[in-house]
Design a protein around this motif. Structure first.
Motif, mmCIF file in Angstrom:
data_model
loop_
_atom_site.group_PDB
_atom_site.id
_atom_site.type_symbol
_atom_site.label_atom_id
_atom_site.label_comp_id
_atom_site.label_asym_id
_atom_site.label_seq_id
_atom_site.Cartn_x
_atom_site.Cartn_y
_atom_site.Cartn_z
ATOM 1 N N GLN A 41 0.816 -1.217 0.000
ATOM 2 C CA GLN A 41 0.000 0.000 0.000
ATOM 3 C C GLN A 41 0.849 1.267 0.000
ATOM 4 O O GLN A 41 0.340 2.374 0.154
ATOM 5 N N TYR A 110 -8.306 -1.639 4.693
ATOM 6 C CA TYR A 110 -8.972 -0.448 4.157
ATOM 7 C C TYR A 110 -8.457 0.807 4.852
ATOM 8 O O TYR A 110 -8.113 1.800 4.192
ATOM 9 N N GLN A 111 -8.419 0.777 6.168
ATOM 10 C CA GLN A 111 -7.967 1.944 6.917
ATOM 11 C C GLN A 111 -6.524 2.296 6.551
ATOM 12 O O GLN A 111 -6.174 3.477 6.427
ATOM 13 N N SER A 114 -6.261 3.499 2.688
ATOM 14 C CA SER A 114 -6.946 4.766 2.394
ATOM 15 C C SER A 114 -6.386 5.924 3.206
ATOM 16 O O SER A 114 -6.869 7.054 3.089
ATOM 17 N N THR A 120 -2.200 4.465 -2.308
ATOM 18 C CA THR A 120 -3.409 3.852 -2.859
ATOM 19 C C THR A 120 -4.682 4.551 -2.377
ATOM 20 O O THR A 120 -5.781 4.075 -2.646
ATOM 21 N N SER A 121 -4.552 5.657 -1.664
ATOM 22 C CA SER A 121 -5.717 6.283 -1.032
ATOM 23 C C SER A 121 -6.772 6.721 -2.037
ATOM 24 O O SER A 121 -7.976 6.693 -1.734
ATOM 25 N N SER A 122 -6.361 7.112 -3.246
ATOM 26 C CA SER A 122 -7.331 7.581 -4.247
ATOM 27 C C SER A 122 -8.291 6.480 -4.677
ATOM 28 O O SER A 122 -9.392 6.770 -5.152
ATOM 29 N N TRP A 123 -7.880 5.212 -4.534
ATOM 30 C CA TRP A 123 -8.764 4.112 -4.916
ATOM 31 C C TRP A 123 -10.049 4.110 -4.089
ATOM 32 O O TRP A 123 -11.067 3.570 -4.523
ATOM 33 N N PHE A 124 -9.983 4.708 -2.897
ATOM 34 C CA PHE A 124 -11.103 4.611 -1.959
ATOM 35 C C PHE A 124 -11.872 5.919 -1.826
ATOM 36 O O PHE A 124 -12.674 6.074 -0.904
ATOM 37 N N SER A 125 -11.669 6.824 -2.754
ATOM 38 C CA SER A 125 -12.414 8.082 -2.709
ATOM 39 C C SER A 125 -13.931 7.875 -2.792
ATOM 40 O O SER A 125 -14.681 8.676 -2.222
ATOM 41 N N TRP A 156 -6.150 -3.994 -4.674
ATOM 42 C CA TRP A 156 -6.133 -3.705 -3.243
ATOM 43 C C TRP A 156 -5.799 -4.993 -2.504
ATOM 44 O O TRP A 156 -6.561 -5.955 -2.541
#
Length: 216
Positions: A41, A110-111, A114, A120-125, A156
Motif C-alpha cells: 500500500q 482499508y484503513q 486509504s 493507494t488512497s485515491s482508490w477509496f475516494s 487492493w
C-alpha cells in the motif's frame, strides 16, 4: 548516471508429497526493474503491483480474460438501492505466518490503504464507510451508487492486522524503510523468503495456499 540491471529471482522449492519423493525446481527471472518496496500500500505502480500479486491477494482478482474473479471474497452483491457492496469472505484462509484471515484484516487494510501516507488512497475516494458484519462478512458503503466498485479494487491487497501491529507497520511509508518494506505476510501462492533491494528477491511456494496450485 549508470544504469544497473537489477535481478529479480523467483525461487520456488516445491516439496511434492508423492510416492516419488521430494523434487525441487528453481525458476529464475531477470529484469531491469526491481520492486522498490514490499509494502503493498506504499506505492502504486504497475511493476510493483505485478510482483506483489505473487505474495498478497485482494478480495477480487482478474482472470486471464481480465474479468473480475473471486479471491479472498467468494461472492459480493449490492446493498440496498446502490448504498454499497457486501463481500462474503473465504473461510479457512491462512496468512503465510499461520494467522487466520478474517473481516478484521479487511477493515484494517482499508484503513491503512486509504490513509494519508498510502499511495493507494485515491482508490477509496468513493467509499463512505466499511462495516464488519461478522468474521466473514464486510459491507463497503459508497458515497453514491457505484456499480463498478468491485472492478476497481482488484489491486487492493489485504494485510494481516496482527502482523502489522506487531511489527509497527500500521501505516505505510513511501520514502522511508520499515518492516513491511523488506518483509511480507500475504495469503497468495508465494512467500517472500529473501529480499535484497535492487538485486534479488526470492519467493518460495506457500504450501497452505487455499488454491490448489498448478506449479510443477
Amino acid at each position: 548516471m549508470t544504469n544497473f540491471a537489477t535481478k529479480t529471482t523467483l525461487a520456488g522449492v516445491l516439496a511434492l508429497s508423492t510416492a516419488f519423493g521430494t523434487q525441487a525446481e528453481t525458476f529464475r527471472w531477470a529484469g531491469n526493474t526491481d520492486p522498490q518496496t514490499m509494502d503493498p500500500q506504499a506505492v502504486n505502480s504497475a511493476p510493483v503491483l505485478g510482483f506483489w500479486n505473487n505474495v498478497y491477494e485482494g478480495l477480487v482478482r482478474r482472470g486471464k480474460d481480465m474479468a473480475i474473479k473471486p479471491a479472498l471474497a467468494t461472492s459480493w452483491e449490492p446493498i440496498g438501492n446502490g448504498e454499497g457492496w457486501r463481500f462474503n469472505l473465504r473461510q479457512g484462509v491462512k496468512f503465510h505466518g499461520g494467522e487466520d484471515f478474517t473481516s478484521a484484516d479487511v477493515l484494517f487494510s482499508y484503513q491503512r490503504a486509504s490513509g494519508p501516507s498510502a499511495d493507494t488512497s485515491s482508490w477509496f475516494s468513493p467509499v463512505l464507510d466499511v462495516k464488519v458484519v461478522d468474521d466473514f462478512t464486510v459491507d463497503i458503503m459508497t458515497k453514491a451508487p457505484n456499480p463498478i466498485f468491485p472492478d476497481s479494487i482488484a489491486n487492493w491487497m489485504i494485510m494481516d492486522s496482527g502482523w502489522a501491529e506487531e511489527n509497527d507497520v500500521v501505516a505505510p511509508t513511501k520514502e522511508g524503510e520499515n518492516h513491511a518494506t523488506l518483509n511480507a505476510n500475504g495469503t497468495a501462492a508465494f512467500m517472500l523468503t529473501e529480499r535484497q533491494p535492487g538485486l534479488r528477491n526470492v519467493l518460495t511456494p506457500f504450501d497452505g495456499w487455499w488454491v490448489k496450485p498448478n506449479i510443477t
